[in-house]
Scaffold this active site. Structure first.
Site, short mmCIF file in Angstrom:
data_model
loop_
_atom_site.label_atom_id
_atom_site.label_comp_id
_atom_site.label_asym_id
_atom_site.label_seq_id
_atom_site.Cartn_x
_atom_site.Cartn_y
_atom_site.Cartn_z
N LEU A 19 -0.06 0.26 8.40
CA LEU A 19 -1.11 -0.59 7.85
C LEU A 19 -0.77 -2.03 8.20
CD1 LEU A 19 -1.84 0.78 4.25
CD2 LEU A 19 -3.42 0.74 6.18
N ASP A 20 -1.77 -2.81 8.62
CA ASP A 20 -1.55 -4.22 8.93
C ASP A 20 -1.05 -4.96 7.70
OD1 ASP A 20 -2.52 -3.82 11.51
OD2 ASP A 20 -4.58 -4.26 10.93
#
Length: 355
Positions: free
Chosen positions: A54-55
């Site tokens: 996930l960013d």
């Protein structure tokens, strides 16, 4: 003076924990924090990894596999994922999200529910997507975002993705809520940019939250502060079994002798243990297309084992050689790992857990 137990004497922490990733942390930072929270003088938590990045800006579901569970993490890496995002129209950033710098702006046209439904339909189904420069994909051994930070744009091959469900809802005249379920490898940042372009403008994500990974749901995840507030024993209680990532229902019970043999890496003849359900499972998982494209050497090997050269043109007996993953359990219903079993009764140990 007492000393800490040697590493070999420590209890290996194994299992899967669902974490609600906070904004601002990288996925790897979350993994490091979880490893720290499960460490003790008696526990070894060094081996751990997540099942899909996930960013830093993104929040939400991050399944983390620990110890023996890491052997089966790929089942969730390959799983479908669901997200909720907010697209801010009118400007494009270099990263595709709010962490980047505005590089171009455009006027925002008026839009209504009918147009959003039309655009959503346009993006539904199988398609190709070009990965963003700000991503961890590698080119010549270097991550794309390293090129991007140096101002270098490199060519990226489009990737096949499938948007399985998508919904667009106006929040106001410049913000759109995006809800999407997609296959692995889909960049929601790119999807947001493409949706904005389809509306005749530019856009980027200002919020992104992952709500589902395969059968795992955000409702069952725990926030890091809540995990940290627990005593070590209670943290252990948050761990799901080592096989939580394995989305295979079919299982085969092995005898004590067979358990000993597979842990020695030996193949077994389990033809007599192939129930009707197991046979149906194997047959249903044989991909006829991949079988048709198998390397000729594999076919020749199967032929040599039957000692019948005419079998080379007859695929039916050869399909009985195709292995399919199956869960292995002992007579006490304990999970042993995965094996590859074929209709001819051959069972090859594949990924076994160490207790």
């Amino acid at each position: 003076m007492s000393t800490s137990p040697k590493q070999a004497d420590k209890i290996k922490v194994s299992g899967v924990i669902l974490v609600d990733k906070p904004q601002g942390m990288t996925s790897q930072q979350v993994v490091s924090k979880v490893k720290y929270l499960f460490k003790s003088p008696n526990h070894d938590s060094k081996k751990a990894g997540h099942t899909g990045t996930l960013d830093p800006m993104a929040t939400g579901l991050l399944p983390i596999c620990m110890g023996e569970a890491t052997k089966f993490s790929h089942y969730q890496l390959d799983a479908d994922k669901s997200y909720e995002a907010i697209i801010l129209l009118g400007g494009q950033t270099d990263t595709g999200d709010a962490d980047g710098q505005i590089v171009e702006q455009a006027a925002i046209p008026t839009f209504d529910t009918a147009l959003l439904e039309q655009v959503a339909q346009q993006f539904s189904g199988a398609q190709q997507q070009i990965p963003p420069m700000y991503s961890a994909l590698k080119k010549d051994g270097k991550k794309l975002y390293e090129y991007a930070r140096a101002g270098i744009e490199v060519e990226r091959a489009p990737r096949d993705i499938v948007i399985k469900a998508i919904n667009l809802k106006a929040m106001d005249h410049e913000q759109i809520q995006l809800t999407v379920t997609c296959t692995k490898g889909t960049y929601v940042r790119v999807l947001g940019e493409d949706i904005a372009k389809a509306l005749g403008t530019l856009g980027h994500l200002i919020a992104l939250r992952r709500t589902q990974v395969g059968d795992f749901n955000i409702d069952n995840a725990i926030a890091l502060p809540d995990l940290e507030a627990l005593a070590l024993d209670s943290r252990q209680g948050q761990l799901m079994p080592v096989d939580a990532c394995v989305n295979i229902d079919a299982e085969m019970i092995l005898t004590t002798e067979q358990c000993t043999r597979i842990h020695m890496g030996q193949r077994l003849n389990v033809f007599e243990q192939l129930t009707d359900d197991i046979r149906t499972y194997i047959a249903g998982n044989i991909d006829s297309e991949s079988w048709a494209n198998q390397d000729i050497a594999v076919r020749q090997q199967a032929v040599s084992e039957t000692d019948d050269s005419e079998q080379l043109t007859d695929t039916k007996p050869l399909k009985h050689e195709i292995p399919v993953d199956i869960r292995l359990i002992n007579e006490d219903s304990q999970f042993l790992g995965l094996g590859a079993v074929s209709l001819n009764g051959r069972l090859q140990p594949k990924k076994l857990i160490q207790r």
